[in-house]
Write an enzyme that holds these catalytic residues in place. Structure first.
Site, mmCIF file in Angstrom:
data_model
loop_
_atom_site.group_PDB
_atom_site.id
_atom_site.type_symbol
_atom_site.label_atom_id
_atom_site.label_comp_id
_atom_site.label_asym_id
_atom_site.label_seq_id
_atom_site.Cartn_x
_atom_site.Cartn_y
_atom_site.Cartn_z
ATOM 1 N N HIS A 124 -1.133 -1.156 -5.606
ATOM 2 C CA HIS A 124 -2.472 -0.712 -5.961
ATOM 3 C C HIS A 124 -3.474 -1.588 -5.209
ATOM 4 O O HIS A 124 -3.316 -2.808 -5.168
ATOM 5 C CB HIS A 124 -2.683 -0.839 -7.482
ATOM 6 C CG HIS A 124 -4.025 -0.356 -7.911
ATOM 7 N ND1 HIS A 124 -4.347 0.990 -7.969
ATOM 8 C CD2 HIS A 124 -5.145 -1.030 -8.262
ATOM 9 C CE1 HIS A 124 -5.609 1.110 -8.354
ATOM 10 N NE2 HIS A 124 -6.108 -0.091 -8.541
ATOM 11 N N GLU A 189 -1.497 -5.328 2.542
ATOM 12 C CA GLU A 189 -0.521 -4.487 1.826
ATOM 13 C C GLU A 189 0.760 -4.368 2.632
ATOM 14 O O GLU A 189 1.867 -4.405 2.098
ATOM 15 C CB GLU A 189 -1.106 -3.092 1.568
ATOM 16 C CG GLU A 189 -2.242 -3.067 0.563
ATOM 17 C CD GLU A 189 -2.703 -1.651 0.247
ATOM 18 O OE1 GLU A 189 -1.866 -0.746 0.114
ATOM 19 O OE2 GLU A 189 -3.929 -1.445 0.150
HETATM 20 C C1 GAR Z 1 -2.983 2.204 0.023
HETATM 21 O O1 GAR Z 1 -4.152 1.466 0.166
HETATM 22 C C2 GAR Z 1 -2.447 2.076 -1.386
HETATM 23 O O2 GAR Z 1 -2.647 0.814 -1.953
HETATM 24 C C3 GAR Z 1 -3.282 3.092 -2.112
HETATM 25 O O3 GAR Z 1 -3.358 4.189 -1.222
HETATM 26 C C4 GAR Z 1 -3.280 3.700 0.116
HETATM 27 C C5 GAR Z 1 -2.171 4.462 0.812
HETATM 28 O O4 GAR Z 1 -2.156 4.179 2.177
HETATM 29 N N1 GAR Z 1 -2.692 3.461 -3.356
HETATM 30 C C6 GAR Z 1 -3.381 3.775 -4.440
HETATM 31 O O5 GAR Z 1 -4.587 3.817 -4.453
HETATM 32 C C7 GAR Z 1 -2.539 4.096 -5.652
HETATM 33 N N2 GAR Z 1 -3.306 3.956 -6.850
HETATM 34 P P1 GAR Z 1 -0.891 4.576 3.054
HETATM 35 O O6 GAR Z 1 -0.595 6.055 2.781
HETATM 36 O O7 GAR Z 1 -1.336 4.351 4.466
HETATM 37 O O8 GAR Z 1 0.253 3.704 2.643
#
Ligand code: GAR
Length: 207
Positions: A124, A189
């Site tokens: 998250h 992340e």
């Molecule tokens: C990431 O920033 C993740 O933390 C967020 O969506 C993005 C996905 O990026 N997740 C949430 O907000 C879940 N509550 P990605 O598709 O490039 O991995």
């Protein structure tokens, strides 16, 4: 066997990754698994990438990486429960040791969460318990936070809660926009999520 013997690693342990969008976290996990030899060292492989959106760029990326992919879209189902049941069938075909939510933008039913209890992880984009839910970066800037970040946690019934496995912290700069902060957090992340997953996979109880 003594308490100090390493657990036996007989069968391959599968990971299933769920995505909804770009899939950059999925790619970071796949890259780390490859680079760090998760298969040889931990008996772990990414068995499938499943998306709830056919248009998710991450699905094409996963296909290019030679991974098994599947799309299960909510409009095909009458209810949230029916969708989650189909999703569970898709996931369970791979008998996963761990299910990884990587930008999977769905509220999960309690039955789904219960089914994968203890082996369902999420990332998250905030320092939980602050800013559960959406628009985390905007809310962090508006609140005047000096730091922001991301949290890897085990998933429980309550949205964006559950035992924290790892966190990454970044500064919030005076000139930051929602966009620039999101980009800074996302870079972290990509480091913290594979690391936390590997840590979980190395725990004896995960075998
Ligand atoms: C990431 O920033 C993740 O933390 C967020 O969506 C993005 C996905 O990026 N997740 C949430 O907000 C879940 N509550 P990605 O598709 O490039 O991995």
């Amino acid at each position: 066997m003594t308490a100090f013997d390493p657990p036996t690693r007989s069968a391959t342990r599968n990971i299933v990754i769920l995505i909804s969008g770009a899939g950059s976290n999925m790619q970071a996990i796949v890259d780390a698994a490859e680079r760090e030899g998760w298969h040889q060292r931990l008996g772990v492989r990414v068995a499938a990438v499943i998306s709830n959106k056919a248009q998710a760029p991450g699905i094409e990326q996963a296909q290019r990486a030679g991974l098994h992919t599947e799309v299960i879209e909510p409009p095909q189902f009458q209810s949230r429960e029916a969708f989650d049941a189909a999703l569970m069938r898709g996931i369970d075909r791979h008998a996963p040791a761990l299910v990884v939510l990587a930008g999977f933008m769905r509220i999960l039913t309690p039955g789904f969460v219960r089914h994968y209890q203890g082996r369902l992880v999420n990332i998250h984009p905030s320092l939980l318990p602050a800013f559960a839910g959406l628009h985390t970066h905007r809310r962090a800037i508006e609140a005047g936070c000096r730091v922001a970040g991301a949290t890897v946690h085990l998933v429980t019934a309550e949205l964006d809660h559950g035992p924290i496995l790892a966190q990454a912290v970044v500064p919030v700069l005076p000139e930051d926009t929602e966009h620039s902060l999101a980009a800074r957090v996302l870079t972290q992340e990509h480091l913290v999520y594979p690391q936390a997953i590997r840590g979980w996979l190395e725990r004896p109880h995960s075998f």
